[in-house]
Design a protein around this motif. Sequence first.
Motif, PDB file in Angstrom:
ATOM      1  N   ASP A 119       2.084  -5.591 -13.040  1.00 47.69           N
ATOM      2  CA  ASP A 119       0.652  -5.441 -12.850  1.00 47.69           C
ATOM      3  C   ASP A 119       0.409  -5.025 -11.418  1.00 47.69           C
ATOM      4  OD1 ASP A 119      -2.284  -7.601 -12.988  1.00 47.69           O
ATOM      5  OD2 ASP A 119      -2.045  -5.486 -13.528  1.00 47.69           O
ATOM      6  N   TYR A 120      -0.635  -4.231 -11.201  1.00 48.04           N
ATOM      7  CA  TYR A 120      -0.895  -3.685  -9.887  1.00 48.04           C
ATOM      8  C   TYR A 120      -2.352  -3.847  -9.501  1.00 48.04           C
ATOM      9  CZ  TYR A 120       3.578  -1.348 -10.773  1.00 48.04           C
ATOM     10  OH  TYR A 120       4.894  -1.083 -11.073  1.00 48.04           O
ATOM     11  N   ALA A 121      -2.591  -3.869  -8.210  1.00 50.73           N
ATOM     12  CA  ALA A 121      -3.964  -3.851  -7.716  1.00 50.73           C
ATOM     13  C   ALA A 121      -4.583  -2.488  -8.010  1.00 50.73           C
ATOM     14  CB  ALA A 121      -3.983  -4.120  -6.214  1.00 50.73           C
ATOM     15  N   ASP A 122      -5.889  -2.470  -8.119  1.00 54.41           N
ATOM     16  CA  ASP A 122      -6.580  -1.220  -8.448  1.00 54.41           C
ATOM     17  C   ASP A 122      -6.314  -0.120  -7.428  1.00 54.41           C
ATOM     18  OD1 ASP A 122      -9.555  -2.887  -9.798  1.00 54.41           O
ATOM     19  OD2 ASP A 122      -7.612  -2.407 -10.704  1.00 54.41           O
ATOM     20  N   PHE A 123      -6.169  -0.480  -6.169  1.00 55.33           N
ATOM     21  CA  PHE A 123      -6.014   0.545  -5.134  1.00 55.33           C
ATOM     22  C   PHE A 123      -4.671   1.263  -5.219  1.00 55.33           C
ATOM     23  CE2 PHE A 123      -2.964  -1.642  -2.590  1.00 55.33           C
ATOM     24  CZ  PHE A 123      -3.304  -2.993  -2.605  1.00 55.33           C
ATOM     25  N   VAL A 124      -3.735   0.712  -5.976  1.00 55.88           N
ATOM     26  CA  VAL A 124      -2.430   1.366  -6.105  1.00 55.88           C
ATOM     27  C   VAL A 124      -2.557   2.705  -6.830  1.00 55.88           C
ATOM     28  CG1 VAL A 124      -0.178   1.186  -7.220  1.00 55.88           C
ATOM     29  CG2 VAL A 124      -1.108  -0.761  -5.973  1.00 55.88           C
ATOM     30  N   MET A 125      -3.356   2.736  -7.874  1.00 57.46           N
ATOM     31  CA  MET A 125      -3.678   3.982  -8.587  1.00 57.46           C
ATOM     32  C   MET A 125      -2.439   4.792  -8.943  1.00 57.46           C
ATOM     33  SD  MET A 125      -7.202   5.255  -6.783  1.00 57.46           S
ATOM     34  CE  MET A 125      -6.524   5.280  -5.138  1.00 57.46           C
TER      35      MET A 125
ATOM     36  N   ALA B  40      11.979  -4.677  -5.906  1.00 55.52           N
ATOM     37  CA  ALA B  40      11.710  -3.513  -5.076  1.00 55.52           C
ATOM     38  C   ALA B  40      10.288  -3.026  -5.286  1.00 55.52           C
ATOM     39  CB  ALA B  40      12.701  -2.393  -5.388  1.00 55.52           C
ATOM     40  N   LEU B  41       9.744  -2.431  -4.248  1.00 56.21           N
ATOM     41  CA  LEU B  41       8.424  -1.800  -4.307  1.00 56.21           C
ATOM     42  C   LEU B  41       8.582  -0.373  -3.823  1.00 56.21           C
ATOM     43  CD1 LEU B  41       5.333  -2.024  -4.741  1.00 56.21           C
ATOM     44  CD2 LEU B  41       5.158  -2.670  -2.319  1.00 56.21           C
ATOM     45  N   GLU B  42       8.509   0.555  -4.734  1.00 57.83           N
ATOM     46  CA  GLU B  42       8.594   1.970  -4.410  1.00 57.83           C
ATOM     47  C   GLU B  42       7.178   2.467  -4.171  1.00 57.83           C
ATOM     48  OE1 GLU B  42      11.633   3.670  -4.455  1.00 57.83           O
ATOM     49  OE2 GLU B  42      10.616   5.396  -3.592  1.00 57.83           O
ATOM     50  N   MET B  43       6.927   2.980  -2.968  1.00 54.50           N
ATOM     51  CA  MET B  43       5.582   3.415  -2.606  1.00 54.50           C
ATOM     52  C   MET B  43       5.580   4.912  -2.328  1.00 54.50           C
ATOM     53  SD  MET B  43       4.354   0.273  -0.151  1.00 54.50           S
ATOM     54  CE  MET B  43       5.564   0.611   1.119  1.00 54.50           C
ATOM     55  N   ASN B  44       4.768   5.619  -3.049  1.00 53.76           N
ATOM     56  CA  ASN B  44       4.639   7.063  -2.898  1.00 53.76           C
ATOM     57  C   ASN B  44       3.212   7.428  -2.513  1.00 53.76           C
ATOM     58  OD1 ASN B  44       7.385   7.645  -3.821  1.00 53.76           O
ATOM     59  ND2 ASN B  44       6.651   7.016  -5.843  1.00 53.76           N
ATOM     60  N   LYS B  45       3.055   8.638  -2.022  1.00 51.30           N
ATOM     61  CA  LYS B  45       1.721   9.148  -1.641  1.00 51.30           C
ATOM     62  C   LYS B  45       1.005   8.142  -0.742  1.00 51.30           C
ATOM     63  CE  LYS B  45       1.299  11.808  -5.929  1.00 51.30           C
ATOM     64  NZ  LYS B  45       0.479  12.055  -7.151  1.00 51.30           N
ATOM     65  N   LEU B  46       1.702   7.678   0.260  1.00 50.65           N
ATOM     66  CA  LEU B  46       1.139   6.669   1.138  1.00 50.65           C
ATOM     67  C   LEU B  46      -0.022   7.206   1.943  1.00 50.65           C
ATOM     68  CD1 LEU B  46       4.468   4.997   2.193  1.00 50.65           C
ATOM     69  CD2 LEU B  46       2.531   3.801   1.176  1.00 50.65           C
ATOM     70  N   LYS B  47      -0.955   6.306   2.198  1.00 48.58           N
ATOM     71  CA  LYS B  47      -2.149   6.636   2.952  1.00 48.58           C
ATOM     72  C   LYS B  47      -2.201   5.769   4.204  1.00 48.58           C
ATOM     73  CE  LYS B  47      -4.596   7.183  -1.470  1.00 48.58           C
ATOM     74  NZ  LYS B  47      -5.762   6.722  -2.276  1.00 48.58           N
ATOM     75  N   PRO B  48      -2.918   6.198   5.213  1.00 47.62           N
ATOM     76  CA  PRO B  48      -3.035   5.353   6.420  1.00 47.62           C
ATOM     77  C   PRO B  48      -3.559   3.948   6.111  1.00 47.62           C
ATOM     78  CG  PRO B  48      -3.765   7.564   6.902  1.00 47.62           C
ATOM     79  CD  PRO B  48      -3.511   7.524   5.425  1.00 47.62           C
ATOM     80  N   GLU B  49      -4.424   3.839   5.124  1.00 48.73           N
ATOM     81  CA  GLU B  49      -4.963   2.521   4.778  1.00 48.73           C
ATOM     82  C   GLU B  49      -3.940   1.619   4.080  1.00 48.73           C
ATOM     83  OE1 GLU B  49      -6.238   5.535   4.032  1.00 48.73           O
ATOM     84  OE2 GLU B  49      -7.183   5.539   2.027  1.00 48.73           O
TER      85      GLU B  49
END
Length: 122
Positions: free
Chosen positions: A57-63, A78-87
């Motif tokens: 399950d993910y927070a809405d901001f993950v999109m 693991a947490l794979e994070m793509n399309k990272l934003k400054p926020e």
Amino acid sequence: VQLQAFGGGSVQAGGSLRLSCHSSGDSFSLNTMSWFRQAPGKEREFVGGISWIGFADYADFVMGRFTISRDNVGKTVALEMNKLKPEDSAVYYCASKKGSNVLQETSSYSDWGQGTQVTVSS
């Protein structure tokens, strides 16, 4: 249970990072594992979690940008994070709780890693 998170760093907007968290606990395979983050001056917030049976399950901001996975043999999540934003810049924490429900409240988690810094520049 000791949790050790690693993999943070600095990346430009649009880039990717992979965070990992290793658990020393014997009951890792039965625990729900989640990631939270905390930016300066803000409360710690839920990012995503995965139950022991693999429900995520993910927070809405993950999109759809982040993916959580777990390796019960290696006791890692693991947490794979793509399309990272400054926020997305924050200290990221892994956390563990007993049971199969992925909950978003920090008070539901009994064990926490030390945090790893993620910095996303524009």
